[in-house]
Write an enzyme that holds these catalytic residues in place. Sequence first.
Site, mmCIF file in Angstrom:
data_model
loop_
_atom_site.group_PDB
_atom_site.id
_atom_site.type_symbol
_atom_site.label_atom_id
_atom_site.label_comp_id
_atom_site.label_asym_id
_atom_site.label_seq_id
_atom_site.Cartn_x
_atom_site.Cartn_y
_atom_site.Cartn_z
ATOM 1 N N LYS A 1 43.951 19.241 21.777
ATOM 2 C CA LYS A 1 43.168 19.332 20.551
ATOM 3 C C LYS A 1 42.764 20.780 20.261
ATOM 4 O O LYS A 1 42.794 21.228 19.106
ATOM 5 C CB LYS A 1 41.931 18.443 20.657
ATOM 6 C CG LYS A 1 42.250 16.949 20.703
ATOM 7 C CD LYS A 1 41.002 16.124 20.933
ATOM 8 C CE LYS A 1 41.321 14.632 20.982
ATOM 9 N NZ LYS A 1 40.126 13.813 21.254
ATOM 10 N N SER B 1 37.406 9.197 19.229
ATOM 11 C CA SER B 1 37.087 10.617 19.287
ATOM 12 C C SER B 1 36.699 11.210 17.932
ATOM 13 O O SER B 1 36.245 12.343 17.869
ATOM 14 C CB SER B 1 38.268 11.403 19.876
ATOM 15 O OG SER B 1 39.413 11.280 19.066
#
Length: 780
Positions: free
Chosen positions: A726, A683
């Site tokens: 996140k 990511s």
Amino acid sequence: MKNENNINKRELPLIPLRGMTIFPNMVVHFDVGRDRSTKALEMASMAESEILLCTQIDAKTENPKEDDFYHTGTIAKIKQMIRLPGGTVRVLVEGLHRGVIQEFIEEEEYLSARVEEFIDEEKDSDETLEIQAAMRVLESEFERYISLNDRISPEELITIKEVEKPGRLADLIASLIDLSTEKAQIIIEAFDFQVRLESLHAILIEEIEILQIERDITKKVQKNISTVQKEHYLKEQLKVIQGELGDGNSIEEEVDEYIEKIKSLQLEEEIEEKVIKEANRLLNISPHSAETGVIRSYLDWIVELPWNIEKEEKIDIKESKKILNEDHYGLEDVKERILEFIAIRKLTKSIKGPILCLVGPPGVGKTSIAKSIARSLNRDFVRMSLGGVRDEAEIRGHRRTYVGAMPGKIISSIRKAGSKNPVFLLDEIDKIGNDYRGDPASGLLEVLDPEQNSTFADHFLDIPFDLSKVLFLTTANTTSTIPAPLLDRMEVIDISSYTEEEKLQIGIRYLVPKQLESHGLKEENIQISEQALRDVINGYTREAGVRNLEREIASLCRKAAKRIVEEDIETVRITTANIENYLGIKKFRQDTLFDENRVGVANGLAWTSVGGTTLSIEVNSIKGEGKVQLTGKLGDVMKESAMAGISFIRSYAEEFDIDEDFYEKKDIHIHVPEGAIPKDGPSAGITIATAVISDLTDIPIDKQVAMTGEITIRGRVLPVGGIKEKVLAAHRLGIKKVIIPDQNKRDLEDIPNKIKNDIEFVLADSMEKVLEHALVRSEE
């Protein structure tokens, strides 16, 4: 008087023997399987057919070296060799003389050594009175040994008495008795007749003592067995006498009581007959037999199980909603799914339905949700922890043939619940294991299958028990370790980590009142400001759930209680200003944004087991040879993602106004701070690529932008997981713009509206769009 040895020096092939010792004048056959030993046999047969046989110190050593076997052995003549199927060679040898290795020669294909050969020169003149006496004593002790050892034929004694030479007598007796490797080596290394006879005599006396002790133990055991048989005979006689006197009805009364209870259970006819037959066995077995206890235990389990006892279920969706809201704050998606499940139960009236699996980080309330479901349905609640369970018998029980056999935890928990329709929580199903004792996950396949569990058979009961009315729930921290067939039987409900606001409300509504009560405090005794509670959440805990938050609140209550008692005060106020006086210095630092936009420094977003976090990725390019260095304890996937970003930049260098030969002229160093913490995953791909482009073009990156997404070598942005966690981390840092993959658009539905209002979201499908929003280009 010592014997005189005739000494010859020779070079011979060598075979290390495992677990056996061969003496001179001994004819024996053994199998040779190791390649080097087989080659040594072949070399010996090609020469003088003589070979040196030495005993290995450790029989388990597969490829012995110089120090792995004794250096004194027996030189033997090969009489016969037979090749067996599989490459093994069976060889017949005759021991000739003792041999001592003087120099070890290790050939590539076999072992060999330079050997001093000691030939016993046994002359009649050597047989002194002292040696004759030692020989007679040795023969006498060997006769005693034969009388105690049934494995040696008495005819061997005749052979022994015919031997007149002392050295040969000692070797022959040593070859007949069962000696350990160490003791046999003592005899082999005794070149002097007198020493050899005396050493063997001492060993023989020790072996005789051991045999006598073994014989005494055997007699005692036989005596005990006879005593047990006698007691059994007398007990049987006593049983008959009691029957004649009319005192033998107690067993019959017990059996009748069992049969009455079994019939009251209203079992199926076939099952009832089987259980009654088991009860009647008590009449034909001695009351003192061990099997009687097993049968009684079995019957007790049968009559105590809730075969037809069901607790009346109350399905009221409004009441269920009220209970779920009382017990838990937030978790709206989870509550909605549970209410849907309850509504369908009310409409269908059927127990068969999905097995719910609550998946989420530790401390988010999975177990308490299961308890709330049981309370909302008015059912009994039982919990079974599967963490570390590796024995299938924990699920299905032990068969009654085993000593101390018991039913498995499934049946035990049903008995504990007292009804056949409880809410049954299988906790930590992702931590189940398997080993030589079986696979518990396979045992659960039947339990969690509504089509099969109506006839669940525990090994101890050996009759089917209906589990179809049990409402099974499971919990897990991750689905990755749950076996696929087991996961396929369950419907997964994801429980994500709590936001700061959710933790604050949980603390105010649930945790603080709970801890006040458990510490004997009232609301007026301790006042914790809202901001102080936020400081506890951000500065002293970093977790997805609220377990550590509850511990810190408990610590505040303990310290407040201490002050109240010590200082005799009414109220303790805890604020931002004084919270460190109670909990000490903050354990976690709050990440902060840079003061200005920087070149080669990008804000990335990552997911951890305790929620989301932010990480800055720094890139520095220096004059060099095109090397790429990655530091910060990065995993393989993250390193590969970085290399994919570099490949993309090389192919699009001209479009970014980057020198096309940068990969040959510059070394690129990519670093992720907090190097002691392992980091992995794809990511960070677009973050790394953005930081590298920024450094190579000298264009700064917007400090208010954070990003997450996987990059391909063609510059496409692929979706990643943990978007909600996140984004929460970005919001805590004060980020104003978050770039996420276009395919993660659906994940924005899980983001609280308050956070959506504070952050601008950019959906990117290519690196061009990422750079458009991340780089701060000067206006000309």
